[in-house]
Design a protein around this motif. Structure first.
Motif, PDB file in Angstrom:
ATOM      1  N   GLN A 407       6.281  -4.181  -6.803  1.00  0.00           N
ATOM      2  CA  GLN A 407       4.902  -4.262  -7.274  1.00  0.00           C
ATOM      3  C   GLN A 407       4.747  -3.375  -8.496  1.00  0.00           C
ATOM      4  O   GLN A 407       5.329  -2.288  -8.568  1.00  0.00           O
ATOM      5  CB  GLN A 407       3.927  -3.802  -6.176  1.00  0.00           C
ATOM      6  CG  GLN A 407       2.444  -3.877  -6.575  1.00  0.00           C
ATOM      7  CD  GLN A 407       1.518  -3.418  -5.465  1.00  0.00           C
ATOM      8  OE1 GLN A 407       1.965  -3.035  -4.382  1.00  0.00           O
ATOM      9  NE2 GLN A 407       0.212  -3.455  -5.721  1.00  0.00           N
ATOM     10  N   VAL A 409       1.774  -1.626 -10.984  1.00  0.00           N
ATOM     11  CA  VAL A 409       0.353  -1.295 -11.087  1.00  0.00           C
ATOM     12  C   VAL A 409       0.101  -0.605 -12.416  1.00  0.00           C
ATOM     13  O   VAL A 409       0.647   0.464 -12.686  1.00  0.00           O
ATOM     14  CB  VAL A 409      -0.092  -0.377  -9.930  1.00  0.00           C
ATOM     15  CG1 VAL A 409      -1.579  -0.042 -10.071  1.00  0.00           C
ATOM     16  CG2 VAL A 409       0.183  -1.033  -8.580  1.00  0.00           C
ATOM     17  N   ASN A 418      -7.352  -2.549  -7.017  1.00  0.00           N
ATOM     18  CA  ASN A 418      -6.504  -2.814  -5.858  1.00  0.00           C
ATOM     19  C   ASN A 418      -7.140  -2.248  -4.588  1.00  0.00           C
ATOM     20  O   ASN A 418      -7.932  -1.320  -4.643  1.00  0.00           O
ATOM     21  CB  ASN A 418      -5.135  -2.136  -6.015  1.00  0.00           C
ATOM     22  CG  ASN A 418      -4.292  -2.734  -7.115  1.00  0.00           C
ATOM     23  OD1 ASN A 418      -4.809  -3.258  -8.093  1.00  0.00           O
ATOM     24  ND2 ASN A 418      -2.984  -2.647  -6.961  1.00  0.00           N
ATOM     25  N   ASN A 419      -6.698  -2.802  -3.465  1.00  0.00           N
ATOM     26  CA  ASN A 419      -6.960  -2.237  -2.141  1.00  0.00           C
ATOM     27  C   ASN A 419      -8.396  -2.428  -1.684  1.00  0.00           C
ATOM     28  O   ASN A 419      -9.176  -1.476  -1.556  1.00  0.00           O
ATOM     29  CB  ASN A 419      -6.589  -0.745  -2.099  1.00  0.00           C
ATOM     30  CG  ASN A 419      -6.348  -0.270  -0.673  1.00  0.00           C
ATOM     31  OD1 ASN A 419      -5.940  -1.053   0.160  1.00  0.00           O
ATOM     32  ND2 ASN A 419      -6.592   1.001  -0.411  1.00  0.00           N
ATOM     33  N   SER A 435      -3.453  -8.559  -5.443  1.00  0.00           N
ATOM     34  CA  SER A 435      -2.553  -7.429  -5.625  1.00  0.00           C
ATOM     35  C   SER A 435      -1.993  -7.031  -4.272  1.00  0.00           C
ATOM     36  O   SER A 435      -2.540  -7.387  -3.216  1.00  0.00           O
ATOM     37  CB  SER A 435      -3.281  -6.240  -6.262  1.00  0.00           C
ATOM     38  OG  SER A 435      -4.321  -5.783  -5.411  1.00  0.00           O
ATOM     39  N   ASN A 535      -0.781  -1.993  -0.084  1.00  0.00           N
ATOM     40  CA  ASN A 535      -1.202  -1.958  -1.480  1.00  0.00           C
ATOM     41  C   ASN A 535      -1.264  -0.518  -1.991  1.00  0.00           C
ATOM     42  O   ASN A 535      -1.172   0.442  -1.224  1.00  0.00           O
ATOM     43  CB  ASN A 535      -2.583  -2.603  -1.621  1.00  0.00           C
ATOM     44  CG  ASN A 535      -2.807  -3.277  -2.960  1.00  0.00           C
ATOM     45  OD1 ASN A 535      -2.121  -2.982  -3.938  1.00  0.00           O
ATOM     46  ND2 ASN A 535      -3.766  -4.183  -3.009  1.00  0.00           N
TER      47      ASN A 535
END
Length: 580
Positions: A407, A409, A418-419, A435, A535
């Protein structure tokens, strides 16, 4: 002229009504059954002044048990007074003490910091009054729940029981969760810290704080500059930020480690699966059962929010219609408990064992002797790199060959966040797949009861020195709907020890354990699946960890030049407690 006469008439009517109301109030005071002391000042051992109110039954001079609320929330006098009169109506003497700096206290306001010592001194003062029979019980929720546990740090012999609802644990859930600072306490500091009462204007100004939050997110300014963006210094926020570890500053506010061994009074705690500060309140219970396994403690927990657990629950919480038998009357149970402990009454019927919990989806209550005994088995799911439909497989077998999912970011990118871990709505048609990674289990071959807090280990390597991770657990129901069960958000560098930061080694595989997840009980049906969302935490609702290894609240978008690259290894796993 007509408008002028209209206003004169309205003034006259209002004044007349006020006069009648004043007369009625004076008459009520004359015939009142209550003996009210609303301006009591209690001096602490270090010279501070605590403002308090005491209400007793007029003409009753016999010593009585006392119910104490110790709070930072100075509500309107009528609301606080009503609760004290209710104490008296139930056969007790009622006392509300306000934390130092509040109401008539001349001291400076520092939430959490003095409450443990002050609670002891307040209880000591009460115990010496001729109207106290030597037995004191405490109750209340949120901050009031915290002050009860703070009172247990050095237990006064007159304190016979506490009933904390959704208790806060400073440094453990707020203002940071697993060492990640979250935003809600920013405005709360103004709400409780701006004056002797409550600054409802500042505290309710959501537009102001959302604007500040969005500007911080868009500009990439350091998190510790939030108050500069806001335009108003926030001394409490800055004070908290200077303690990103669960250090002595936080430890001294409430019982810590072996101090739990000395807590020997009966305790009734009430909490909710969807209480935002649940990992605060459950921390106390877990530590108490760890250090004092024979502690006389009871827990009631069900599908309640932070406020619902303090009242009568909510028929619908975050869009989810709870089972009707989950709705309890917290106040009634509290008084039943006090009668049981302080007056040799009957134990509340709901307390069939130490742990009493409502099973979502089963329309029933279950009971267990301890948190550990709530489950008798577990399901371990490995987060593999094997595709499973539109997701990846969460497999009960550990992969034979080590592999990973990668991944990337970009923290400089403010278009994407995200998240999406927050449980609102609890039941949803879709989850965020933009994501992170989702890992789904095989369908259940039989009904299964998920009971407790899940835990796990993440095996990962990154090109930086730190990261904040999110792990969210869902039930994917047979109809395809997603039921939010629990979540974790935490800082990798504190995974092994919340009191001391240990940075990750770039490009080396690290083991990141986690366990402080939210507690839940849910009946899963045959055909359902479990889904784990993994994540990096990157959003405008909490501190942003750029991974440089510097103090996180100092980092800015200038530290985001190189994207974070994570390799999530397939021997990462989650372990979910179940009752078979």
């Amino acid at each position: 002229m007509q408008h002028y006469l209209k206003y004169i008439w309205i003034f006259f009517i209002s004044f007349h009504a006020l006069a009648q109301q004043t007369t009625a109030t004076q008459l009520e005071d004359k015939i009142s059954i209550y003996d009210i002391q609303d301006s009591v000042l209690i001096k602490t051992r270090d010279g501070a002044i605590i403002s308090a109110m005491v209400v007793r039954k007029k003409g009753d001079n016999l010593p009585q048990p006392v119910l104490l609320q110790f709070t930072i929330y100075v509500r309107d006098k009528g609301r606080d007074m009503a609760s004290l009169k209710e104490n008296v109506d139930k056969g007790y003497i009622g006392v509300i003490a306000y934390t130092r700096g509040k109401r008539f206290s001349p001291n400076e306001i520092f939430p959490y910091e003095h409450d443990a010592n002050d609670a002891f001194d307040i209880i000591d003062w009460i115990s010496q009054q001729k109207w106290c029979n030597g037995s004191i019980g405490m109750y209340g929720g949120s901050y009031n729940g915290f002050t009860q546990w703070a009172a247990c740090k050095t237990l006064h012999p007159a304190l016979k029981t506490i009933v904390p609802y959704v208790a806060n644990r400073p440094g453990m859930g707020l203002p940071m969760e697993n060492n990640v600072f979250v935003n809600p306490n920013y405005e709360w500091s103004f709400f409780v810290g701006n004056n002797k009462y409550l600054d409802t204007i500042a505290g309710n100004n959501r537009q102001r704080f959302r604007k500040m939050q969005n500007k911080w997110w868009q500009t990439g300014t350091a998190y510790n500059k939030l108050d500069s963006i806001d335009g108003v210094p926030n001394r409490l926020f800055q004070r908290w930020l200077s303690h990103p570890s669960f250090d002595e500053y936080w430890q001294k506010m409430a019982p810590y480690k072996t101090e739990f061994t000395k807590i020997n009074i009966p305790i009734l705690a009430i909490d909710g699966y969807y209480n935002d500060s649940q990992n605060s309140s459950m921390y106390y219970l877990k530590e108490l059962q760890k250090y004092n396994p024979k502690a006389n403690i009871y827990l009631i927990i069900g599908p309640y929010s932070h406020f619902g657990a303090q009242r009568e629950g909510e028929a619908i919480i975050n869009g989810y219609a709870v089972d009707s038998n989950a709705l309890i009357n917290t106040k009634n149970i509290t008084y039943q408990w006090f009668d049981y402990i302080l007056k040799n009454g009957i134990k509340p019927q709901i307390l069939q064992n130490q742990i009493n919990y409502q099973v979502m989806g089963a329309k029933e209550w279950k009971h267990a002797p301890s948190l550990d005994k709530m489950s008798n088995s577990s399901i371990t799911l490995y987060l593999t790199n094997s595709p499973s439909g539109k997701f990846y497989s969460a497999n009960t077998q550990k992969p034979r060959k080590k592999a990973f999912l990668q991944q990337e970011v970009d923290f400089a990118d403010r278009e994407k966040s995200n998240n999406d871990y927050y449980p609102d709505p609890i039941v949803r048609k879709e989850i965020d797949t933009s994501s992170g990674f989702n890992f789904i289990s095989a369908p259940l071959t039989e009904d299964l009861l998920v009971n407790g807090s899940f835990l796990g280990e993440i095996k990962a390597s990154i090109n930086k020195k730190d990261m904040d991770i999110g792990v969210t657990l869902y039930e994917v129901m047979p109809d395809g709907m997603y039921f939010h069960l629990s979540y974790f958000i935490g800082r990798a560098s504190y995974a092994s020890d919340i009191t001391q930061r240990k940075l990750l080694r770039p490009n080396l595989i690290e083991t990141i354990p986690f366990s402080n997840t939210h507690f839940v009980s849910k009946q899963l049906r045959k055909g359902s699946r479990l889904l784990v969302h993994l994540n990096i935490n990157k959003n405008s609702f909490s501190e942003l960890n750029y991974g440089t290894g510097k103090i996180v609240s100092d980092e800015t978008i200038q530290d985001a030049q190189e994207p974070l690259i994570i390799k999530w290894y397939n021997d990462s796993y989650v372990k979910i407690p179940v009752l078979k």
